[in-house]
Write a protein that holds these residues in place. Structure first.
Motif, PDB file in Angstrom:
ATOM      1  N   ARG A   1      32.380  48.610  29.673  1.00  0.00           N
ATOM      2  CA  ARG A   1      33.583  48.473  28.880  1.00  0.00           C
ATOM      3  C   ARG A   1      34.915  48.553  29.729  1.00  0.00           C
ATOM      4  NH1 ARG A   1      36.568  53.601  28.391  1.00  0.00           N
ATOM      5  NH2 ARG A   1      35.135  55.483  29.457  1.00  0.00           N
ATOM      6  N   ILE A   2      36.066  48.039  29.111  1.00  0.00           N
ATOM      7  CA  ILE A   2      37.247  47.750  29.889  1.00  0.00           C
ATOM      8  C   ILE A   2      37.917  49.325  30.070  1.00  0.00           C
ATOM      9  CG2 ILE A   2      39.547  46.679  29.877  1.00  0.00           C
ATOM     10  CD1 ILE A   2      38.098  44.499  28.398  1.00  0.00           C
ATOM     11  N   THR A   3      38.318  49.775  30.980  1.00  0.00           N
ATOM     12  CA  THR A   3      39.139  51.017  31.336  1.00  0.00           C
ATOM     13  C   THR A   3      40.387  50.723  31.751  1.00  0.00           C
ATOM     14  OG1 THR A   3      38.264  51.274  33.516  1.00  0.00           O
ATOM     15  CG2 THR A   3      36.983  52.232  31.712  1.00  0.00           C
ATOM     16  N   HIS A   4      40.833  49.581  32.388  1.00  0.00           N
ATOM     17  CA  HIS A   4      42.129  49.414  32.985  1.00  0.00           C
ATOM     18  C   HIS A   4      42.272  47.803  33.035  1.00  0.00           C
ATOM     19  CE1 HIS A   4      41.030  53.158  35.055  1.00  0.00           C
ATOM     20  NE2 HIS A   4      42.394  53.357  35.132  1.00  0.00           N
ATOM     21  N   THR A   5      43.655  47.544  32.737  1.00  0.00           N
ATOM     22  CA  THR A   5      43.992  46.204  32.878  1.00  0.00           C
ATOM     23  C   THR A   5      45.416  46.124  33.435  1.00  0.00           C
ATOM     24  OG1 THR A   5      44.200  43.989  31.861  1.00  0.00           O
ATOM     25  CG2 THR A   5      45.088  45.717  30.541  1.00  0.00           C
ATOM     26  N   SER A   6      45.873  45.133  34.095  1.00  0.00           N
ATOM     27  CA  SER A   6      47.036  45.191  34.969  1.00  0.00           C
ATOM     28  C   SER A   6      48.191  43.825  34.482  1.00  0.00           C
ATOM     29  CB  SER A   6      46.911  45.027  36.323  1.00  0.00           C
ATOM     30  OG  SER A   6      45.942  46.081  36.825  1.00  0.00           O
ATOM     31  N   VAL A   7      49.049  44.304  34.675  1.00  0.00           N
ATOM     32  CA  VAL A   7      50.380  43.235  34.157  1.00  0.00           C
ATOM     33  C   VAL A   7      51.107  43.361  35.652  1.00  0.00           C
ATOM     34  CG1 VAL A   7      51.808  44.963  33.167  1.00  0.00           C
ATOM     35  CG2 VAL A   7      52.304  42.443  33.094  1.00  0.00           C
ATOM     36  N   PHE A   8      51.329  42.283  36.268  1.00  0.00           N
ATOM     37  CA  PHE A   8      52.069  42.122  37.619  1.00  0.00           C
ATOM     38  C   PHE A   8      53.539  42.297  37.120  1.00  0.00           C
ATOM     39  CE2 PHE A   8      48.213  39.613  38.671  1.00  0.00           C
ATOM     40  CZ  PHE A   8      47.922  40.586  39.833  1.00  0.00           C
TER      41      PHE A   8
ATOM     42  N   ARG B   1      50.600  53.876  42.376  1.00  0.00           N
ATOM     43  CA  ARG B   1      49.563  53.585  41.245  1.00  0.00           C
ATOM     44  C   ARG B   1      50.110  53.893  39.973  1.00  0.00           C
ATOM     45  NH1 ARG B   1      44.683  55.101  38.925  1.00  0.00           N
ATOM     46  NH2 ARG B   1      43.818  53.231  38.027  1.00  0.00           N
ATOM     47  N   LEU B   2      50.582  53.149  39.254  1.00  0.00           N
ATOM     48  CA  LEU B   2      51.265  53.689  37.892  1.00  0.00           C
ATOM     49  C   LEU B   2      50.641  52.900  36.604  1.00  0.00           C
ATOM     50  CD1 LEU B   2      53.914  55.049  36.615  1.00  0.00           C
ATOM     51  CD2 LEU B   2      55.166  52.707  37.283  1.00  0.00           C
ATOM     52  N   THR B   3      50.041  53.800  35.761  1.00  0.00           N
ATOM     53  CA  THR B   3      49.188  53.310  34.608  1.00  0.00           C
ATOM     54  C   THR B   3      50.040  54.128  33.254  1.00  0.00           C
ATOM     55  OG1 THR B   3      47.613  55.003  34.577  1.00  0.00           O
ATOM     56  CG2 THR B   3      46.960  52.873  35.977  1.00  0.00           C
ATOM     57  N   LEU B   4      49.801  53.291  32.575  1.00  0.00           N
ATOM     58  CA  LEU B   4      50.133  53.651  30.822  1.00  0.00           C
ATOM     59  C   LEU B   4      49.231  53.702  29.888  1.00  0.00           C
ATOM     60  CD1 LEU B   4      53.499  51.426  30.942  1.00  0.00           C
ATOM     61  CD2 LEU B   4      53.356  53.711  31.862  1.00  0.00           C
ATOM     62  N   VAL B   5      49.298  54.236  28.790  1.00  0.00           N
ATOM     63  CA  VAL B   5      48.613  54.077  27.741  1.00  0.00           C
ATOM     64  C   VAL B   5      49.358  54.291  26.322  1.00  0.00           C
ATOM     65  CG1 VAL B   5      46.683  55.270  28.915  1.00  0.00           C
ATOM     66  CG2 VAL B   5      48.136  56.777  27.558  1.00  0.00           C
TER      67      VAL B   5
ATOM     68  N   VAL C   1      42.167  52.471  27.100  1.00  0.00           N
ATOM     69  CA  VAL C   1      42.554  51.326  28.122  1.00  0.00           C
ATOM     70  C   VAL C   1      43.904  51.742  28.681  1.00  0.00           C
ATOM     71  CG1 VAL C   1      42.826  48.905  28.748  1.00  0.00           C
ATOM     72  CG2 VAL C   1      41.053  49.610  27.054  1.00  0.00           C
ATOM     73  N   GLU C   2      43.954  51.719  30.040  1.00  0.00           N
ATOM     74  CA  GLU C   2      45.101  52.015  30.654  1.00  0.00           C
ATOM     75  C   GLU C   2      45.630  50.627  31.202  1.00  0.00           C
ATOM     76  OE1 GLU C   2      44.836  54.922  33.837  1.00  0.00           O
ATOM     77  OE2 GLU C   2      43.141  56.032  32.603  1.00  0.00           O
ATOM     78  N   LEU C   3      46.910  50.730  30.880  1.00  0.00           N
ATOM     79  CA  LEU C   3      47.841  49.294  31.899  1.00  0.00           C
ATOM     80  C   LEU C   3      48.492  49.536  32.793  1.00  0.00           C
ATOM     81  CD1 LEU C   3      48.885  46.515  31.154  1.00  0.00           C
ATOM     82  CD2 LEU C   3      50.632  47.678  29.767  1.00  0.00           C
ATOM     83  N   GLU C   4      48.086  49.003  33.972  1.00  0.00           N
ATOM     84  CA  GLU C   4      48.506  49.264  35.191  1.00  0.00           C
ATOM     85  C   GLU C   4      49.672  48.320  35.523  1.00  0.00           C
ATOM     86  OE1 GLU C   4      47.614  49.475  40.049  1.00  0.00           O
ATOM     87  OE2 GLU C   4      45.947  48.739  38.663  1.00  0.00           O
ATOM     88  N   LEU C   5      50.778  49.054  35.878  1.00  0.00           N
ATOM     89  CA  LEU C   5      52.095  48.181  36.283  1.00  0.00           C
ATOM     90  C   LEU C   5      52.010  47.796  37.657  1.00  0.00           C
ATOM     91  CD1 LEU C   5      54.769  50.148  34.306  1.00  0.00           C
ATOM     92  CD2 LEU C   5      53.587  48.294  33.696  1.00  0.00           C
ATOM     93  N   ALA C   6      51.246  46.776  37.943  1.00  0.00           N
ATOM     94  CA  ALA C   6      50.979  46.335  39.465  1.00  0.00           C
ATOM     95  C   ALA C   6      52.042  45.670  40.248  1.00  0.00           C
ATOM     96  CB  ALA C   6      49.480  45.450  39.327  1.00  0.00           C
TER      97      ALA C   6
ATOM     98  N   PRO D   1      51.621  33.780  26.882  1.00  0.00           N
ATOM     99  CA  PRO D   1      51.800  35.180  27.443  1.00  0.00           C
ATOM    100  C   PRO D   1      50.742  35.392  28.333  1.00  0.00           C
ATOM    101  CG  PRO D   1      51.582  34.690  24.660  1.00  0.00           C
ATOM    102  CD  PRO D   1      51.322  33.553  25.533  1.00  0.00           C
ATOM    103  N   PHE D   2      50.972  36.455  29.011  1.00  0.00           N
ATOM    104  CA  PHE D   2      50.085  37.027  30.211  1.00  0.00           C
ATOM    105  C   PHE D   2      49.012  37.925  29.336  1.00  0.00           C
ATOM    106  CE2 PHE D   2      48.682  39.941  33.415  1.00  0.00           C
ATOM    107  CZ  PHE D   2      48.141  39.337  34.285  1.00  0.00           C
ATOM    108  N   MET D   3      49.305  38.838  28.319  1.00  0.00           N
ATOM    109  CA  MET D   3      48.441  39.612  27.538  1.00  0.00           C
ATOM    110  C   MET D   3      49.143  39.669  26.440  1.00  0.00           C
ATOM    111  SD  MET D   3      49.297  43.486  29.083  1.00  0.00           S
ATOM    112  CE  MET D   3      48.129  42.959  30.467  1.00  0.00           C
ATOM    113  N   SER D   4      48.122  40.194  25.503  1.00  0.00           N
ATOM    114  CA  SER D   4      48.449  40.748  24.132  1.00  0.00           C
ATOM    115  C   SER D   4      48.264  42.030  23.709  1.00  0.00           C
ATOM    116  CB  SER D   4      47.457  39.843  23.086  1.00  0.00           C
ATOM    117  OG  SER D   4      47.696  38.573  23.204  1.00  0.00           O
ATOM    118  N   PHE D   5      49.190  42.767  23.151  1.00  0.00           N
ATOM    119  CA  PHE D   5      49.123  44.258  22.266  1.00  0.00           C
ATOM    120  C   PHE D   5      48.914  43.825  20.671  1.00  0.00           C
ATOM    121  CE2 PHE D   5      52.048  44.903  25.986  1.00  0.00           C
ATOM    122  CZ  PHE D   5      51.196  45.288  26.732  1.00  0.00           C
TER     123      PHE D   5
END
Length: 130
Positions: free
Chosen positions: A2-9, A39-43, A51-56, A76-80
């Motif tokens: 399963r997906i646990t993290h994804t990142s947006v630069f 290392r900064l993640t949001l939910v 799933v956590e969104l990392e602000l990379a 778009p880079f990603m979708s919500f």
């Protein structure tokens, strides 16, 4: 699996943190200061264990040209996912979020695209009419 993290630069993690929490409503899950950075993640408040969104940081040399090409082409880079795109669009516009595409319905899906102020286009999408 399963997906646990994804990142947006992002160009600036602090600016991104203010946008993604203050404007979009995400919550901080982890904010760890390491020797080499942060290392900064949001939910989502609707799924705090999801799933956590990392602000990379966008430091890698490939990130700039990649993001510039996506933005230039309006991709778009990603979708919500949201329940009601029109209502979310109105809520976010009232908070000062700039959209590059207002709510648009195609078939059974409605989408809108926003500028995250950090170098990315983000799609919000849901069912139903705009």
């Amino acid at each position: 699996m399963r997906i646990t993290h994804t990142s947006v630069f992002v160009d600036d993690q602090q600016q991104a943190l203010l946008f993604y929490t203050g404007k979009l409503g995400f919550m901080v899950k982890h904010d760890l200061h390491t020797g080499s950075g942060r290392r900064l993640t949001l939910v989502s408040p609707q799924a705090p264990e999801g799933v956590e969104l990392e602000l990379a940081p966008s430091e890698h040399p490939a990130v700039g040209p990649f993001r510039a090409a996506l933005v230039a082409d309006g991709i778009p880079f990603m979708s919500f996912a949201v329940r009601d795109v029109q209502a979310e669009y109105e809520r976010l516009v009232a908070r000062g979020v700039r959209f590059v595409q207002p709510p648009t319905t195609t078939g059974t899906t409605t989408t809108a695209v926003l500028d995250d102020t950090c170098g990315n286009l983000i799609r919000i999408e849901g069912g139903g009419p705009a």
